[in-house]
Design a protein around this motif. Structure first.
Motif, PDB file in Angstrom:
ATOM      1  N   GLN A 250      -1.772  19.757-109.919  1.00 34.40           N
ATOM      2  CA  GLN A 250      -2.752  18.685-109.763  1.00 34.40           C
ATOM      3  C   GLN A 250      -2.191  17.514-108.949  1.00 34.40           C
TER       4      GLN A 250
ATOM      5  N   SER B 148      -3.604  16.562-105.311  1.00 30.30           N
ATOM      6  CA  SER B 148      -4.292  15.274-105.208  1.00 30.30           C
ATOM      7  C   SER B 148      -3.763  14.423-104.058  1.00 30.30           C
TER       8      SER B 148
ATOM      9  N   PRO C 114     -11.502  14.833-100.241  1.00 33.60           N
ATOM     10  CA  PRO C 114     -11.315  14.680-101.697  1.00 33.60           C
ATOM     11  C   PRO C 114     -12.182  15.621-102.530  1.00 33.60           C
TER      12      PRO C 114
ATOM     13  N   ASN D 149     -11.150  18.193-105.677  1.00 30.86           N
ATOM     14  CA  ASN D 149     -11.775  18.183-107.006  1.00 30.86           C
ATOM     15  C   ASN D 149     -12.320  19.566-107.363  1.00 30.86           C
TER      16      ASN D 149
END
Length: 360
Positions: free
Chosen positions: A111, A115, A127, A131
């Motif tokens: 993650q 990210s 982005p 997600n």
């Protein structure tokens, strides 16, 4: 169209021996397909009997009675399996538990890494893509957790089945080895009389399957040991678990090696990151796979490797879909069987061409 099919049928199935061969194959397919789960202990026993027939035959040629040879070989085999199980299984189980415990940490690292990708590559990665990836990965991890829970709930049934196997399979192996000739005579008595082609294909496949099982077990052991030594020298985590997975991956030609590469790479990536150690590991792993495919397999399966790689992959997909593990395990012998049967079926095309040429 019907006339063409009729001529093809006459060429291939005009001989009663060919009809008997096809009928026996269809009957065997039906039995295995519909009753394979019930006959699983017998199938396991047949595989082990093929594996142990060679040392039993060697002891018989040295002058030992067959019964004594069977008892000696089976005792040594059971003892070796128990020693391997009690020596290896605790280590593998511990590493499985540790790996499951490390999955949340690995997930968090993924993650964090993902990210930051939109900041580093804003033109390529958006982005919302990150997600979506994280949500998908999280659902997959939860799915794996549910599978583990369900597997633990059904473990009692699995243990009961294993207990039955531990009792039935050695008994079946003993009688299959001890009374081999009597059982073969009884089986032949149930077959049709017109079985010249069946005997020809059966003799060929008996040698093929016997060599294949011995070769496959040898390949699993060699690849597994070589992988464990490599992983241990490089101090890779879960070395025993990953080496067992690498050894068992040879059961599925081509596909297995590709499938086990990902967990090895991921474990090394989380352990070392992008570093020289990761490169050394993947290089060593690639050398092991190259030696297995280009040296070990041709030596152990000199006849089976005559099959085209596409034919092997198709056989794995088809027979694996039909019979699961056993279909995958016997994919190469079954593909060889199909080829042998097709070549054994009579064809009068050559004779017809010869007659046509003589008439001209």
């Amino acid at each position: 169209m019907l006339d063409m099919l009729n001529r093809w049928y006459q060429r291939r199935f005009s001989d009663p021996h060919a009809v008997s061969l096809v009928a026996i194959l269809i009957a065997g397919f039906i039995v295995i397909y519909f009753f394979g789960n019930l006959l699983a202990p017998l199938l396991v026993a047949i595989v082990i009997a093929y594996l142990l027939e060679w040392p039993v035959a060697k002891l018989v040629t040295l002058g030992l009675p067959r019964v004594i040879s069977v008892i000696l070989v089976l005792t040594l085999f059971v003892g070796f399996m128990l020693l391997a199980s009690f020596g290896l299984m605790p280590t593998i189980w511990t590493q499985v538990v540790n790996l499951i415990a490390d999955i949340p940490t690995m997930f968090n690292k993924v993650q964090v890494f993902v990210s930051h990708l939109p900041d580093e590559y804003p033109e390529i990665i958006q982005p919302h893509m990150v997600n979506t990836f994280i949500d998908t990965l999280q659902s997959r991890v939860l799915g794996i957790g549910e599978t583990v829970v369900k597997g633990s709930l059904s473990s009692l049934v699995s243990l009961a089945t294993l207990a039955v196997y531990l009792i039935l399979v050695p008994l079946l192996v003993f009688f299959l080895l001890k009374d081999k000739e009597e059982m073969l005579s009884m089986f032949k008595a149930m077959l049709p009389r017109n079985r010249k082609l069946t005997n020809k294909v059966g003799h060929e496949m008996n040698e093929q399957i016997s060599n294949y099982i011995r070769g496959k077990v040898t390949e699993i052991i060699i690849v597994g040991i070589a992988s464990y030594i490599t992983f241990a020298l490089l101090d890779l985590r879960y070395a025993a678990l990953l080496s067992v997975a690498t050894g068992l991956s040879v059961l599925i030609p081509y596909i297995g090696a590709a499938a086990v590469t990902l967990p090895i790479f991921m474990v090394a990536l989380f352990q070392w990151g992008i570093s020289p150690e990761l490169g050394y590991l993947m290089l060593a792993y690639g050398i092991i796979q190259a030696l297995d495919g280009n040296v070990l397999v041709p030596v152990l399966f000199s006849e089976a490797v005559n099959l085209h790689p596409v034919a092997i992959i198709v056989a794995v997909l088809v027979f694996g879909g039909l019979w699961g593990f056993w279909g995958v395990f016997f994919a190469i012998p079954l593909a060889t069987l199909v080829k042998a049967v097709w070549n054994a079926l009579p064809s009068h095309e050559v004779e017809e061409d010869a007659v046509a040429e003589s008439s001209n």
